[in-house]
Design a protein around this motif. Structure first.
Motif, PDB file in Angstrom:
ATOM      1  N   ASP A   4      -6.201  -1.230   0.841  1.00  0.00           N
ATOM      2  CA  ASP A   4      -6.922  -2.149   1.700  1.00  0.00           C
ATOM      3  C   ASP A   4      -8.367  -1.704   1.781  1.00  0.00           C
ATOM      4  OD1 ASP A   4      -4.817  -3.883   2.589  1.00  0.00           O
ATOM      5  OD2 ASP A   4      -4.015  -2.158   3.640  1.00  0.00           O
ATOM      6  N   ILE A  44       1.546  -0.719  11.690  1.00  0.00           N
ATOM      7  CA  ILE A  44       1.278  -1.612  10.558  1.00  0.00           C
ATOM      8  C   ILE A  44       2.350  -1.435   9.486  1.00  0.00           C
ATOM      9  CG2 ILE A  44      -0.318  -2.080   8.653  1.00  0.00           C
ATOM     10  CD1 ILE A  44      -2.612  -1.550  10.611  1.00  0.00           C
ATOM     11  N   ARG A  47       5.346  -3.287  10.578  1.00  0.00           N
ATOM     12  CA  ARG A  47       5.107  -4.728  10.469  1.00  0.00           C
ATOM     13  C   ARG A  47       5.264  -5.200   9.026  1.00  0.00           C
ATOM     14  NH1 ARG A  47      -0.548  -6.289  12.980  1.00  0.00           N
ATOM     15  NH2 ARG A  47      -1.403  -5.890  10.911  1.00  0.00           N
ATOM     16  N   LEU A  48       4.699  -4.438   8.101  1.00  0.00           N
ATOM     17  CA  LEU A  48       4.783  -4.821   6.691  1.00  0.00           C
ATOM     18  C   LEU A  48       6.203  -4.686   6.142  1.00  0.00           C
ATOM     19  CD1 LEU A  48       1.481  -3.170   5.428  1.00  0.00           C
ATOM     20  CD2 LEU A  48       1.956  -5.625   5.582  1.00  0.00           C
ATOM     21  N   ARG A  50       8.892  -5.547   7.700  1.00  0.00           N
ATOM     22  CA  ARG A  50       9.736  -6.649   8.165  1.00  0.00           C
ATOM     23  C   ARG A  50       9.796  -7.727   7.081  1.00  0.00           C
ATOM     24  NH1 ARG A  50      11.549  -8.445  13.032  1.00  0.00           N
ATOM     25  NH2 ARG A  50      10.338  -6.906  14.188  1.00  0.00           N
ATOM     26  N   ALA A  52       9.738 -11.143   5.059  1.00  0.00           N
ATOM     27  CA  ALA A  52       8.873 -12.297   5.281  1.00  0.00           C
ATOM     28  C   ALA A  52       9.587 -13.390   6.070  1.00  0.00           C
ATOM     29  CB  ALA A  52       8.381 -12.839   3.946  1.00  0.00           C
ATOM     30  N   ARG A  55       9.458 -12.520   9.709  1.00  0.00           N
ATOM     31  CA  ARG A  55       8.111 -12.740  10.248  1.00  0.00           C
ATOM     32  C   ARG A  55       7.873 -14.222  10.497  1.00  0.00           C
ATOM     33  NH1 ARG A  55       5.919  -8.708   6.590  1.00  0.00           N
ATOM     34  NH2 ARG A  55       4.961 -10.327   5.303  1.00  0.00           N
ATOM     35  N   ARG A  85      -2.512  -8.416   6.622  1.00  0.00           N
ATOM     36  CA  ARG A  85      -1.681  -7.210   6.688  1.00  0.00           C
ATOM     37  C   ARG A  85      -0.430  -7.395   7.550  1.00  0.00           C
ATOM     38  NH1 ARG A  85      -4.966  -1.754   7.517  1.00  0.00           N
ATOM     39  NH2 ARG A  85      -3.151  -0.960   6.404  1.00  0.00           N
ATOM     40  N   GLY A  86       0.306  -8.454   7.288  1.00  0.00           N
ATOM     41  CA  GLY A  86       1.581  -8.663   7.956  1.00  0.00           C
ATOM     42  C   GLY A  86       1.493  -9.282   9.331  1.00  0.00           C
ATOM     43  N   GLU A  87       0.303  -9.728   9.755  1.00  0.00           N
ATOM     44  CA  GLU A  87       0.197 -10.420  11.044  1.00  0.00           C
ATOM     45  C   GLU A  87       0.995 -11.717  11.004  1.00  0.00           C
ATOM     46  OE1 GLU A  87      -4.349  -8.906  12.099  1.00  0.00           O
ATOM     47  OE2 GLU A  87      -4.007 -10.876  11.184  1.00  0.00           O
ATOM     48  N   ASP A  89       1.867 -15.388  10.850  1.00  0.00           N
ATOM     49  CA  ASP A  89       1.143 -16.489  10.213  1.00  0.00           C
ATOM     50  C   ASP A  89       1.268 -17.734  11.093  1.00  0.00           C
ATOM     51  OD1 ASP A  89       0.043 -18.445   8.651  1.00  0.00           O
ATOM     52  OD2 ASP A  89       1.134 -17.905   6.831  1.00  0.00           O
TER      53      ASP A  89
END
Length: 220
Positions: A4, A44, A47-48, A50, A52, A55, A85-87, A89
């Motif tokens: 990143d 983070i 979170r990543l 998890r 898709a 999410r 970064r996995g926030e 959507d």
């Protein structure tokens, strides 16, 4: 795997600033900065990790709660975000909010140690690459949001938000007058006992984490 891009940050925890006319203790500021850096990396990564599909389901749950919250703010300008970064959507919800009459704006980094500028977004508008290569509206008027929806890396029971370390949302909320309704959104694992809030930190008014987890800032 590409790295990143580096995240521009202010001096650690605003140690150069004053609180009540007194300087923030430098050692405390350094300790808090180290703690937040470690927690940021941990959260983070979680979170990543998890899937898709999970999410997406969480984003749908959060979107339903946002509909309820915004029912009391008809026509308000909504400041949102483009996922990174996995926030969660929320772009589908963003388009629906626009269709219901809410002007929508996305944050643009104006400069280091500066408040964010919210630039109007409309479905299909031209987009450009901003800081960290996050898409931003290529042009458009600046709007003052009545509601700011901020992504969370972490959050504590008092509503204090752990972000990426640049202090942009804190500066923005401090600069906007009247202050908008600040809603933090994220996944349930964003919960943490404390971020060790410092004088510059500004708490969210409402936190929405999916799975029915909604909390409001304690009074006082």
């Amino acid at each position: 795997m590409p790295h990143d891009p580096p995240i521009p940050a202010s001096p650690p925890c605003f140690a150069h600033e004053l609180s009540g006319g007194q300087p923030v203790d430098p050692q405390t500021a350094r300790d808090v900065a180290r703690f937040r850096k470690a927690e940021r990396a941990r959260l983070i990564a979680a979170r990543l990790a998890r899937p898709a599909a999970e999410r997406a389901a969480l984003a749908d749950e959060v979107a339903e709660e946002l509909d309820r919250l915004l029912a009391g703010y008809p026509g308000a300008v909504v400041g949102l975000y483009w996922p990174f970064r996995g926030e969660l959507d929320l772009r589908g919800w963003m388009a629906r909010a626009h269709a219901r009459g809410h002007p929508v704006a996305l944050p643009v980094v104006a400069g280091k140690a500066q408040p964010l500028v919210f630039r109007e977004w409309t479905p299909g508008c031209a987009m450009a690459r901003g800081v960290w290569n996050i898409p931003i509206p290529a042009e458009g008027r600046a709007l003052r949001p009545g509601v700011v929806i901020a992504p969370l890396v972490g959050v504590d029971p008092q509503g204090y938000r752990l972000g990426y370390g640049g202090g942009f949302y804190d500066r923005t909320l401090a600069a906007l007058a009247p202050r908008p309704l600040a809603i933090g959104v994220g996944a349930p694992e964003a919960q943490m006992p404390t971020i060790f809030p410092q004088p510059h930190d500004i708490a969210m008014d409402v936190v929405v984490l999916g799975r029915g987890k909604v909390s409001r800032r304690p009074p006082g």
